[in-house]
Motif scaffolding. Structure first.
Motif, PDB file in Angstrom:
ATOM      1  N   GLY A  12       0.823  -1.213   0.000  1.00 13.83           N
ATOM      2  CA  GLY A  12       0.000   0.000   0.000  1.00 13.83           C
ATOM      3  C   GLY A  12       0.853   1.258   0.000  1.00 13.83           C
ATOM      4  O   GLY A  12       0.623   2.182  -0.779  1.00 13.83           O
ATOM      5  N   LEU A  13       1.867   1.256   0.852  1.00 12.29           N
ATOM      6  CA  LEU A  13       2.776   2.410   0.927  1.00 12.29           C
ATOM      7  C   LEU A  13       3.478   2.607  -0.414  1.00 12.29           C
ATOM      8  O   LEU A  13       3.598   3.730  -0.909  1.00 12.29           O
ATOM      9  CB  LEU A  13       3.803   2.175   2.037  1.00 12.29           C
ATOM     10  N   PHE A  14       3.914   1.505  -1.015  1.00 14.14           N
ATOM     11  CA  PHE A  14       4.628   1.609  -2.287  1.00 14.14           C
ATOM     12  C   PHE A  14       3.702   2.120  -3.390  1.00 14.14           C
ATOM     13  O   PHE A  14       4.112   2.914  -4.233  1.00 14.14           O
ATOM     14  CB  PHE A  14       5.233   0.255  -2.680  1.00 14.14           C
ATOM     15  N   ILE A  15       2.456   1.645  -3.392  1.00 12.73           N
ATOM     16  CA  ILE A  15       1.503   2.118  -4.403  1.00 12.73           C
ATOM     17  C   ILE A  15       1.328   3.630  -4.270  1.00 12.73           C
ATOM     18  O   ILE A  15       1.397   4.369  -5.251  1.00 12.73           O
ATOM     19  CB  ILE A  15       0.139   1.399  -4.249  1.00 12.73           C
ATOM     20  N   GLU A  16       1.132   4.085  -3.046  1.00 10.03           N
ATOM     21  CA  GLU A  16       0.951   5.523  -2.833  1.00 10.03           C
ATOM     22  C   GLU A  16       2.200   6.293  -3.248  1.00 10.03           C
ATOM     23  O   GLU A  16       2.130   7.307  -3.932  1.00 10.03           O
ATOM     24  CB  GLU A  16       0.627   5.802  -1.359  1.00 10.03           C
ATOM     25  N   SER A  17       3.340   5.755  -2.863  1.00  9.34           N
ATOM     26  CA  SER A  17       4.601   6.434  -3.159  1.00  9.34           C
ATOM     27  C   SER A  17       4.825   6.532  -4.672  1.00  9.34           C
ATOM     28  O   SER A  17       5.216   7.580  -5.187  1.00  9.34           O
ATOM     29  CB  SER A  17       5.739   5.669  -2.495  1.00  9.34           C
ATOM     30  N   VAL A  18       4.565   5.434  -5.376  1.00 11.67           N
ATOM     31  CA  VAL A  18       4.740   5.427  -6.829  1.00 11.67           C
ATOM     32  C   VAL A  18       3.777   6.429  -7.477  1.00 11.67           C
ATOM     33  O   VAL A  18       4.139   7.159  -8.396  1.00 11.67           O
ATOM     34  CB  VAL A  18       4.493   4.006  -7.393  1.00 11.67           C
ATOM     35  N   GLY A  19       2.555   6.490  -6.956  1.00 12.16           N
ATOM     36  CA  GLY A  19       1.576   7.416  -7.524  1.00 12.16           C
ATOM     37  C   GLY A  19       1.985   8.866  -7.314  1.00 12.16           C
ATOM     38  O   GLY A  19       1.850   9.692  -8.204  1.00 12.16           O
ATOM     39  N   ILE A  20       2.503   9.165  -6.140  1.00 14.68           N
ATOM     40  CA  ILE A  20       2.853  10.554  -5.833  1.00 14.68           C
ATOM     41  C   ILE A  20       4.095  10.975  -6.608  1.00 14.68           C
ATOM     42  O   ILE A  20       4.141  12.040  -7.195  1.00 14.68           O
ATOM     43  CB  ILE A  20       3.097  10.731  -4.317  1.00 14.68           C
ATOM     44  N   ASN A  21       5.118  10.133  -6.607  1.00 17.72           N
ATOM     45  CA  ASN A  21       6.369  10.517  -7.277  1.00 17.72           C
ATOM     46  C   ASN A  21       7.131   9.257  -7.651  1.00 17.72           C
ATOM     47  O   ASN A  21       7.841   8.685  -6.837  1.00 17.72           O
ATOM     48  CB  ASN A  21       7.200  11.402  -6.343  1.00 17.72           C
ATOM     49  N   PHE A  22       6.954   8.821  -8.903  1.00 19.65           N
ATOM     50  CA  PHE A  22       7.548   7.530  -9.251  1.00 19.65           C
ATOM     51  C   PHE A  22       9.067   7.605  -9.348  1.00 19.65           C
ATOM     52  O   PHE A  22       9.762   6.642  -9.103  1.00 19.65           O
ATOM     53  CB  PHE A  22       6.912   6.942 -10.513  1.00 19.65           C
ATOM     54  N   ARG A  23       9.580   8.808  -9.644  1.00 13.42           N
ATOM     55  CA  ARG A  23      11.045   8.926  -9.719  1.00 13.42           C
ATOM     56  C   ARG A  23      11.673   8.798  -8.343  1.00 13.42           C
ATOM     57  O   ARG A  23      12.628   8.051  -8.153  1.00 13.42           O
ATOM     58  CB  ARG A  23      11.436  10.269 -10.348  1.00 13.42           C
ATOM     59  N   SER A  24      11.111   9.529  -7.390  1.00 13.27           N
ATOM     60  CA  SER A  24      11.629   9.416  -6.023  1.00 13.27           C
ATOM     61  C   SER A  24      11.520   7.977  -5.539  1.00 13.27           C
ATOM     62  O   SER A  24      12.409   7.476  -4.860  1.00 13.27           O
ATOM     63  CB  SER A  24      10.851  10.322  -5.081  1.00 13.27           C
ATOM     64  N   SER A  25      10.408   7.322  -5.905  1.00  8.36           N
ATOM     65  CA  SER A  25      10.200   5.948  -5.473  1.00  8.36           C
ATOM     66  C   SER A  25      11.271   5.042  -6.065  1.00  8.36           C
ATOM     67  O   SER A  25      11.832   4.190  -5.378  1.00  8.36           O
ATOM     68  CB  SER A  25       8.827   5.457  -5.911  1.00  8.36           C
ATOM     69  N   TYR A  26      11.572   5.257  -7.350  1.00 10.16           N
ATOM     70  CA  TYR A  26      12.589   4.455  -8.020  1.00 10.16           C
ATOM     71  C   TYR A  26      13.941   4.688  -7.368  1.00 10.16           C
ATOM     72  O   TYR A  26      14.688   3.737  -7.097  1.00 10.16           O
ATOM     73  CB  TYR A  26      12.618   4.838  -9.501  1.00 10.16           C
ATOM     74  N   PHE A  27      14.245   5.948  -7.077  1.00  7.39           N
ATOM     75  CA  PHE A  27      15.510   6.275  -6.417  1.00  7.39           C
ATOM     76  C   PHE A  27      15.583   5.628  -5.043  1.00  7.39           C
ATOM     77  O   PHE A  27      16.662   5.355  -4.543  1.00  7.39           O
ATOM     78  CB  PHE A  27      15.660   7.799  -6.269  1.00  7.39           C
ATOM     79  N   SER A  28      14.426   5.434  -4.415  1.00 10.95           N
ATOM     80  CA  SER A  28      14.417   4.838  -3.079  1.00 10.95           C
ATOM     81  C   SER A  28      14.449   3.324  -3.126  1.00 10.95           C
ATOM     82  O   SER A  28      14.341   2.674  -2.098  1.00 10.95           O
ATOM     83  CB  SER A  28      13.179   5.282  -2.307  1.00 10.95           C
ATOM     84  N   GLY A  29      14.558   2.772  -4.327  1.00 14.00           N
ATOM     85  CA  GLY A  29      14.684   1.329  -4.444  1.00 14.00           C
ATOM     86  C   GLY A  29      13.376   0.586  -4.622  1.00 14.00           C
ATOM     87  O   GLY A  29      13.344  -0.639  -4.553  1.00 14.00           O
ATOM     88  N   ILE A  30      12.276   1.315  -4.841  1.00 16.95           N
ATOM     89  CA  ILE A  30      10.995   0.644  -5.062  1.00 16.95           C
ATOM     90  C   ILE A  30      10.898   0.239  -6.528  1.00 16.95           C
ATOM     91  O   ILE A  30      11.201   1.024  -7.422  1.00 16.95           O
ATOM     92  CB  ILE A  30       9.821   1.574  -4.702  1.00 16.95           C
ATOM     93  N   ASP A  31      10.496  -1.002  -6.762  1.00 13.70           N
ATOM     94  CA  ASP A  31      10.355  -1.474  -8.135  1.00 13.70           C
ATOM     95  C   ASP A  31       8.994  -1.018  -8.650  1.00 13.70           C
ATOM     96  O   ASP A  31       8.002  -1.726  -8.552  1.00 13.70           O
ATOM     97  CB  ASP A  31      10.473  -2.999  -8.170  1.00 13.70           C
ATOM     98  N   GLU A  32       8.948   0.201  -9.184  1.00 16.33           N
ATOM     99  CA  GLU A  32       7.647   0.788  -9.530  1.00 16.33           C
ATOM    100  C   GLU A  32       6.943   0.004 -10.627  1.00 16.33           C
ATOM    101  O   GLU A  32       5.719  -0.037 -10.684  1.00 16.33           O
ATOM    102  CB  GLU A  32       7.797   2.270  -9.899  1.00 16.33           C
ATOM    103  N   LYS A  33       7.713  -0.661 -11.493  1.00 14.04           N
ATOM    104  CA  LYS A  33       7.072  -1.422 -12.571  1.00 14.04           C
ATOM    105  C   LYS A  33       6.276  -2.589 -12.013  1.00 14.04           C
ATOM    106  O   LYS A  33       5.143  -2.830 -12.401  1.00 14.04           O
ATOM    107  CB  LYS A  33       8.136  -1.928 -13.545  1.00 14.04           C
ATOM    108  N   LYS A  34       6.904  -3.299 -11.068  1.00 10.28           N
ATOM    109  CA  LYS A  34       6.207  -4.456 -10.505  1.00 10.28           C
ATOM    110  C   LYS A  34       4.982  -4.011  -9.716  1.00 10.28           C
ATOM    111  O   LYS A  34       3.955  -4.691  -9.713  1.00 10.28           O
ATOM    112  CB  LYS A  34       7.154  -5.251  -9.609  1.00 10.28           C
ATOM    113  N   ILE A  35       5.098  -2.871  -9.041  1.00  8.18           N
ATOM    114  CA  ILE A  35       3.958  -2.353  -8.275  1.00  8.18           C
ATOM    115  C   ILE A  35       2.784  -2.061  -9.219  1.00  8.18           C
ATOM    116  O   ILE A  35       1.636  -2.416  -8.948  1.00  8.18           O
ATOM    117  CB  ILE A  35       4.372  -1.077  -7.510  1.00  8.18           C
ATOM    118  N   LYS A  36       3.084  -1.445 -10.345  1.00  2.36           N
ATOM    119  CA  LYS A  36       2.021  -1.140 -11.303  1.00  2.36           C
ATOM    120  C   LYS A  36       1.427  -2.430 -11.865  1.00  2.36           C
ATOM    121  O   LYS A  36       0.205  -2.564 -12.003  1.00  2.36           O
ATOM    122  CB  LYS A  36       2.562  -0.272 -12.436  1.00  2.36           C
TER     123      LYS A  36
END
Lengths: 508, 361
Positions: free
Chosen positions: B219-243
């Protein structure tokens, strides 16, 4: 102090109050701007400078107080309204459209028309002229703004706001934080020219040097209240800094000691080793070694390849030559996630676009990378999250009403601290800090520099990137110099600043 | 920084994502209470509950299911226009698995009899359901691949399946509207166990979604990716898999909604099942306060209430005798009202009200 004669006042703000949920941002603040003066607005992070500017430019409505423009009371309803009143602003964070061309950005809303549609040719030549005339830079205006460096984008933002012909008042909010010395000089030239034409300029910056170089008067705000307005010529630097932070600044002196002490903590252990690491078109192959307990500075001008080198090391880009070894293991998979797991983190240059997640709370921002390292299912419990957040809020002295405050309500410097906390929480072995002190006040800057050195003392290795050479020299045990996307030199021990500047300029 | 005093309780209520949807629903129900006699009366027959109120919830169940998946997709900063079409695909797959003989041109008499035998199914029900849901999830996965890996804008990427989906649904059944006679299947949409069975399904999916998003980091990752996917990517979140996960889950929800809808009308009607429901689902999420196009903070429960609000509007309009053809227009008016409630101006106004109240001792 405040001028009683109001005949030469462009703007007079009286008794401004503004509160945000949980915070009194401005309390009874007065501010004057005269014809043809450059007025520096100074204060620490969260002091209320930005809020005052937002009130003046109609972004925020004051709760009480009045604004007199040329002696007449006005109520500024919106940024557009402010512009029509002759108040132009260049904000700290660039507010342009990166997907439009430079020319479109400059002339947006005022495009030359022909037969009822935009006259593109004229648009482009006009924009080129404006950039040359005002800032003396010659670039391809048909490229998208986003394809240029932050510095160029900032210059375009300035050109755009200056272009609005009847601007009587120009507000520059941290315009120089991403500019090189040369570019800053150019900007100062423009500011002096406008000043001689009677324009009043409000100049917000954290660079004390620049304030003394260019400003006529200084207004200091602290914690939302007015400390006072002073003539620049009668206020010493020490006095200014003391007024800004409310205590005398000894941290900087302390720090020099710390650096000398930390040298002996450097261990032989090689934690990062880059050999002929490079990416075509971004950065030429370079060697870099980093030892536990060591701070290596990357010096170089804007666009010299500092950020590109950092991106390669952190795995944002995949190198097409050379090798990278971290903690004795050769890196095969280049991605931020893999790097974080290896204990290597990067605090990016662009805080707004790649750093903070602005709608999340301070707590969530702090634990984000740590959680990403642990994966989807090992969820850090709420209680643990709060513990971690409180620990770093305390450790880094982050000014926030609570850990659950939304991070975008924090000032720039505190946001930067939150990002640092995010990385520290992952317990990294190597930290790459790209412009960690950009747009941050003197006090916080010193705190962050001190933090970097104390991290080194704890055995962590740091790569410290900054546009301010003095800062790089103050913090680093060793300095690698980049020029034109190439590593050109490396210095250790005591080095003369001039030597480094020459190699930054590519003359050595 | 100085703290201004405020009582956290009142503000907490008005700032909550649940506040506006609940307020809207309460207003609609209040309207019903005044204008429609016996609107709130509930009868008990055979131990089951019946009444207008129950009907609202039962009729909202498909949109509620869709809105759960849609919430996650919109929270990542995307949108899924294909959920209605995926419902149709799911219905076709289920119908075909239960009775493939319908498509045969010639059948021996003993099989002919089976076509409208309420006790006959070609595959057991559990296989029908599992295969259908797998197909629906693959539809979602396809959307996710287009959005996350091929980087097509979500609106365009899911438009492809929105248009193609109903064609695919037709292809599956060879263009035939298959009537579903199998009795146990009807229970999914029409069954009753004190409350309508479909509501238990909604509750089940809701709880699963809630656990996935709030008891893990997703849930946190989904929100984070939605708000700022670049920051999320920089933070190590795999935004593609989340989507990918969000779109797949949205497809799954659409599949379940397809089962409910086809069980309700007992056919696989590719041109009616789920028609324009994607819009209702998006609207439900928007009423629930998740911001379309920006994403970020989401509340599953608020979206569910949003879905009920939409159905409550429809049911109330019918109850006071508004004709079907006028309904859409009136729905539009109500939607405008709801969206106005969400505007910064109104929020600022309410914030001011609460601050003033708090200022008094």
């Amino acid at each position: 102090m405040a001028d009683k004669d109001t005949s030469d006042l462009l703007i007079s703000m009286r008794g401004i109050n503004k509160a945000f949920p949980g915070v009194q941002a401005l309390e009874n603040v007065d501010f004057d701007l005269r014809y043809g003066e450059i007025h520096a607005l100074m204060g620490g992070n969260g002091a209320g400078k930005s809020t005052l500017i937002k009130v003046l430019t109609g972004v925020e409505r004051p709760d009480s107080g009045k604004i007199l423009l040329l002696g007449k009371e006005v109520s500024v309803k919106s940024p557009q309204h402010a512009q029509s009143l002759g108040i132009s602003t260049v904000y700290q964070e660039i507010n342009l459209c990166p997907n439009l061309t430079v020319a479109e950005n400059i002339l947006i809303g005022r495009e030359p028309m022909k037969w009822g549609s935009i006259h593109w040719k004229k648009l482009n030549t006009q924009a080129k002229e404006i950039l040359l005339r005002i800032l003396g830079i010659d670039i391809d205006v048909t490229r998208t703004l986003g394809s240029y460096s932050v510095a160029i984008q900032q210059m375009v933002a300035i050109a755009r706001s200056l272009e609005i012909e009847f601007a009587k008042i120009l507000i520059l909010d941290e315009p120089t934080s991403s500019l090189s010395t040369h570019e800053t000089e150019q900007l100062f030239g423009v500011m002096r020219k406008l000043k001689s034409e009677g324009v009043g300029i409000i100049f917000i910056t954290h660079f004390i040097d620049q304030v003394y170089k260019i400003s006529d008067r200084i207004t200091v705000i602290r914690n939302g209240t007015l400390v006072g307005t002073f003539d620049t010529s009668t206020l010493s630097r020490m006095e200014l800094i003391t007024k800004m932070i409310g205590r005398s600044i000894t941290v900087l002196d302390e720090m020099l000691k710390t650096k000398a002490e930390t040298v002996k903590h450097i261990r032989g252990e090689n934690v990062l080793q880059a050999r002929e690491l490079g990416q075509t078109g971004e950065i030429e192959p370079f060697d870099l070694d980093l030892h536990a307990g060591e701070v290596v500075g990357l010096a170089g001008l804007m666009g010299s390849g500092r950020t590109e080198a950092a991106s390669l090391l952190f795995g944002l880009e995949t190198p097409d030559s050379g090798s990278l070894t971290i903690a004795g293991k050769r890196v095969e998979k280049f991605s931020p996630n893999a790097s974080i797991k290896r204990g290597l983190v990067l605090s990016p240059e662009d805080r707004k676009a790649a750093g903070i997640v602005d709608d999340l709370s301070v707590r969530e921002n702090i634990i984000l990378a740590m959680q990403a390292g642990q994966g989807w299912f090992k969820y850090i419990s709420r209680q643990k999250q709060e513990e971690i957040a409180d620990k770093y809020i305390h450790l880094l002295d982050i000014a926030t009403p609570s850990a659950d405050q939304i991070v975008k309500n924090l000032s720039g410097g505190n946001q930067q601290k939150v990002i640092l906390a995010r990385w520290l929480a992952t317990n990294p072995q190597v930290l790459i800090l790209d412009e960690p002190t950009r747009g941050i006040d003197v006090g916080t800057k010193a705190e962050i520099q001190k933090l970097v050195l104390s991290l080194a003392e704890d055995g962590k290795a740091c790569i410290f990137i900054s546009s301010e050479l003095e800062e790089v020299m103050r913090c680093s045990h060793r300095i690698a110099v980049l020029c034109d996307r190439k590593k050109v030199a490396e210095y250790s021990g005591e080095v003369d600043q001039n030597v480094i500047m020459h190699s930054m300029a590519g003359e050595l | 920084m100085k703290q201004t005093k405020f009582s956290p309780s009142l503000r907490k209520i008005t700032e909550s994502k649940l506040f506006f949807p609940t307020l809207t629903l309460a207003l609609i129900l209040l309207f019903d209470l005044i204008t429609v006699p016996n609107f709130f009366s509930i009868q008990i027959r055979n131990g089951n509950l019946y009444g207008s109120l129950i009907d609202i919830f039962r009729n909202a169940s498909a949109v509620m299911l869709l809105s759960i998946g849609m919430t996650l997709v919109i929270a990542t900063g995307g949108v899924d226009l294909s959920v209605g079409a995926v419902m149709a695909i799911a219905a076709s797959v289920a119908a075909l698995l239960m009775n493939p003989y319908v498509l045969a041109t010639e059948l021996p008499p003993h099989l002919m009899k089976l076509i409208n035998d309420p006790q006959f199914t070609y595959q057991p029900l559990w296989i029908v359901i599992i295969v259908t849901l797998i197909v629906a999830t693959i539809c979602g996965l396809w959307n996710g691949l287009l959005v996350a890996y091929v980087r097509i804008q979500p609106m365009v990427a899911t438009l492809i399946l929105m248009i193609a989906g109903r064609g695919i649904a037709q292809l599956i059944t060879n263009g035939v509207r298959i009537q579903i006679f199998y009795e146990p299947y009807a229970f999914i949409g029409q069954g009753w166990k004190i409350l309508p069975f479909s509501l238990y399904l909604v509750a089940f999916v809701f709880v699963i979604a809630w656990i996935i998003t709030r008891r893990t980091a997703i849930g946190l990752f989904i929100e984070s990716v939605g708000i700022n996917f670049r920051s999320s990517y920089f933070s190590g979140i795999d935004e593609k898999k989340i989507k990918l996960l969000a779109y797949s889950f949205c497809g799954l929800c659409a599949g379940i909604a397809g089962l409910v809808a086809s069980s309700n009308i007992k056919t696989s009607d590719a041109y009616n099942i789920g028609m324009t429901l994607e819009l209702d689902a998006i609207l439900a999420v928007v009423i629930g306060g998740t911001v379309m196009g920006i994403g970020g903070r989401f509340s599953l429960l608020a979206s569910l209430i949003g879905a009920v609000v939409i159905q409550a509007i429809t049911t109330s309009m019918y109850a006071i005798g508004v004709q079907a053809f006028a309904l859409q227009a009136i729905k539009g008016l109500v939607v405008i009202f709801v969206i106005l409630l969400y505007s910064e101006q109104v929020r600022g106004f309410i914030r001011k009200l609460t601050v003033q109240k708090e200022a008094k001792p």
